[in-house]
Design an enzyme around this catalytic site. Structure first.
Site, PDB file in Angstrom:
ATOM      1  N   PRO A  49      14.351  69.319  17.005  1.00  0.00           N
ATOM      2  CA  PRO A  49      13.333  68.760  16.102  1.00  0.00           C
ATOM      3  C   PRO A  49      12.705  67.478  16.675  1.00  0.00           C
ATOM      4  CG  PRO A  49      15.284  69.397  14.860  1.00  0.00           C
ATOM      5  CD  PRO A  49      15.642  69.505  16.313  1.00  0.00           C
ATOM      6  N   LYS A  75      23.725  77.345   6.994  1.00  0.00           N
ATOM      7  CA  LYS A  75      23.728  76.327   5.925  1.00  0.00           C
ATOM      8  C   LYS A  75      22.718  76.673   4.835  1.00  0.00           C
ATOM      9  CE  LYS A  75      26.640  73.039   7.386  1.00  0.00           C
ATOM     10  NZ  LYS A  75      27.755  72.479   6.613  1.00  0.00           N
ATOM     11  N   VAL A 110      24.306  62.625  19.922  1.00  0.00           N
ATOM     12  CA  VAL A 110      23.643  61.578  20.693  1.00  0.00           C
ATOM     13  C   VAL A 110      24.414  60.250  20.633  1.00  0.00           C
ATOM     14  CG1 VAL A 110      21.998  60.894  18.843  1.00  0.00           C
ATOM     15  CG2 VAL A 110      21.384  60.640  21.239  1.00  0.00           C
ATOM     16  N   SER A 152      27.676  59.603  20.014  1.00  0.00           N
ATOM     17  CA  SER A 152      28.955  59.630  20.751  1.00  0.00           C
ATOM     18  C   SER A 152      28.713  59.723  22.254  1.00  0.00           C
ATOM     19  CB  SER A 152      29.842  60.766  20.248  1.00  0.00           C
ATOM     20  OG  SER A 152      29.076  61.876  19.902  1.00  0.00           O
ATOM     21  N   ASN A 153      27.747  60.555  22.671  1.00  0.00           N
ATOM     22  CA  ASN A 153      27.443  60.645  24.110  1.00  0.00           C
ATOM     23  C   ASN A 153      27.020  59.293  24.666  1.00  0.00           C
ATOM     24  OD1 ASN A 153      27.965  63.329  24.476  1.00  0.00           O
ATOM     25  ND2 ASN A 153      25.867  63.919  24.982  1.00  0.00           N
ATOM     26  N   ARG A 188      15.241  60.222  15.146  1.00  0.00           N
ATOM     27  CA  ARG A 188      16.288  60.563  14.192  1.00  0.00           C
ATOM     28  C   ARG A 188      16.521  59.308  13.332  1.00  0.00           C
ATOM     29  NH1 ARG A 188      15.345  64.745  16.317  1.00  0.00           N
ATOM     30  NH2 ARG A 188      16.773  66.397  16.983  1.00  0.00           N
ATOM     31  N   TYR A 200      23.556  77.682  12.807  1.00  0.00           N
ATOM     32  CA  TYR A 200      23.916  76.556  11.933  1.00  0.00           C
ATOM     33  C   TYR A 200      22.894  76.422  10.800  1.00  0.00           C
ATOM     34  CZ  TYR A 200      25.150  71.679  10.752  1.00  0.00           C
ATOM     35  OH  TYR A 200      25.527  70.517  10.117  1.00  0.00           O
TER      36      TYR A 200
END
Ligand code: NAD
Ligand code: UDP
Length: 324
Positions: A276, A151, A189, A191-192, A213, A147
């Site tokens: 991260p 990107k 995170v 949605s979970n 985050r 990813y």
């Protein structure tokens, strides 16, 4: 009256793309949503299907397509770690071949083209918060590389098309964004935690929950997309879009438990590799060039998102990957 533009939104049936399509349809543009439903489902856009200025094409962007358009938004890419790691080679193909095909369309049609890049180009950052000038710290052979490097390569393609073909490009680097229409099994995170809190299940915190985050509400972010596309031609980006409010993952879990009024307990799980440790956007450039900043506070955005999660039947969403 403003001119009606023909606008293609690749990845337009996704979480962010479907809201972008709504905004463009409201503005009376002629909107073409291009999606193969790899990480989304048609229900995200069925409410738009009856509109005379909305069209849906099932198409995979790794294959070329000929369309006549004025503007292109490229959002087509699996976006959550679970989704993009499900088939990492396909993820990289989508970022690179999808960009090549859509940049070719932009060149042929002399259309303006927007790339949904990501804060992941900064990897596990040594600079905090992250300005656009920071070149990043990405592990090129790690499990997130399909990813992150995809990107990054897409950004390179955009800037080479701009330099060599004078293509009119807009590149934004999106930081973690949440809101209604997130896929309930995307493994992200927010949605979970919401799904787990509503079900009374354990909240799965990876690591000790001290990693941070910064969470931006969907509507704020999509407003930034529109402003970037409408900005003067010299505003190519890359420009960070995100909410600078920084939270630990444990704080996020506690806030969601409190808003839901859930009895869920915290369950600490191993931290995935290359996760991260911290992330926060420096949005000085977006403030200056786009007069943009987010307005929705995390608690307010989570309340709206939780209300939406209460309205859906999660059983009707196919977990698209075994990694949720
Ligand atoms: P999403 O998975 O809901 O949306 C992606 C959409 O692209 C889906 O509808 C999917 O079916 C479609 N798609 C995937 N592969 C495709 C292909 N080969 N051909 C056609 N369509 C394809 O995710 P999202 O959160 O809405 O993300 C949209 C874009 O924003 C992505 O490019 C993502 O990398 C970027 N982004 C999102 C975030 C975030 O926090 N939501 C952060 C950084 C970057
Ligand atoms: N995370 C977590 N529990 C989960 C899902 C994610 O603790 O059930 C953590 C994850 O390890 C990361 C952060 O939450 O540190 C954000 O993860 P997400 O997948 O949403 O996005 P990322 O920013 O890592 O791409």
């Amino acid at each position: 009256m403003s001119i009606v533009k023909r606008i293609v939104v690749a990845g337009g049936a996704g979480f962010l793309g479907s809201h972008l399509c709504e905004r463009l349809v409201e503005q009376e543009h002629d909107v073409i949503c291009l999606d193969n439903f790899y990480t989304s489902q048609k229900t995200n856009v069925t409410h738009l299907l009856g509109k005379p200025n909305f069209e849906l094409i099932r198409h995979d962007v790794v294959d070329p397509i000929l369309l006549e358009v004025d503007e292109i938004y490229n959002l087509a890419c699996p976006a959550s770690p679970g989704h993009y790691q499900y088939n990492p080679i396909k993820t990289m193909k989508i970022s690179i071949l999808g960009s090549v095909n859509l940049l070719g369309m932009a060149k042929r049609c002399n259309a303006k083209i927007f790339q949904a890049s990501t804060s992941e180009v900064y990897g596990d950052p040594e600079v905090h918060p992250q300005p656009e000038s920071y070149k990043g710290s990405v592990n090129p052979i790690g499990i997130r590389a399909c990813y992150d490097e995809g990107k990054r390569a897409a950004e390179t393609l955009f800037f080479d098309y701009h330099r060599y073909n004078k293509t009119n490009i807009r590149v934004c680097r999106i930081f973690n964004t949440y809101g209604p229409r997130m896929h309930p099994f995307d493994g992200r995170v927010v949605s979970n935690f919401i799904r787990q809190a509503l079900a009374g299940d354990d909240i799965t915190i990876f690591g000790d929950g001290s990693q941070t985050r910064s969470f931006c509400y969907r509507d704020d972010l999509v407003e930034g997309f529109l402003r970037l596309m409408a900005a003067p031609d010299e505003v190519t980006g890359p420009v960070n879009l995100g909410n600078p409010g920084e939270y630990t993952i444990k704080e996020l879990a506690e806030l969601i438990i409190e808003i839901v009024g859930s009895k869920s307990k915290l369950s600490f799980q191993p931290l995935p590799p290359d996760d991260p440790t911290r992330r926060q956007p420096d949005i000085a450039l977006a403030r200056k060039q786009l007069d943009w900043e987010p307005h929705v506070a995390l608690r307010d955005g989570l309340e709206k998102t939780i209300e939406w999660f209460k309205t859906i039947d999660v059983e009707r969403y196919r977990p698209p990957t075994p990694n949720y």
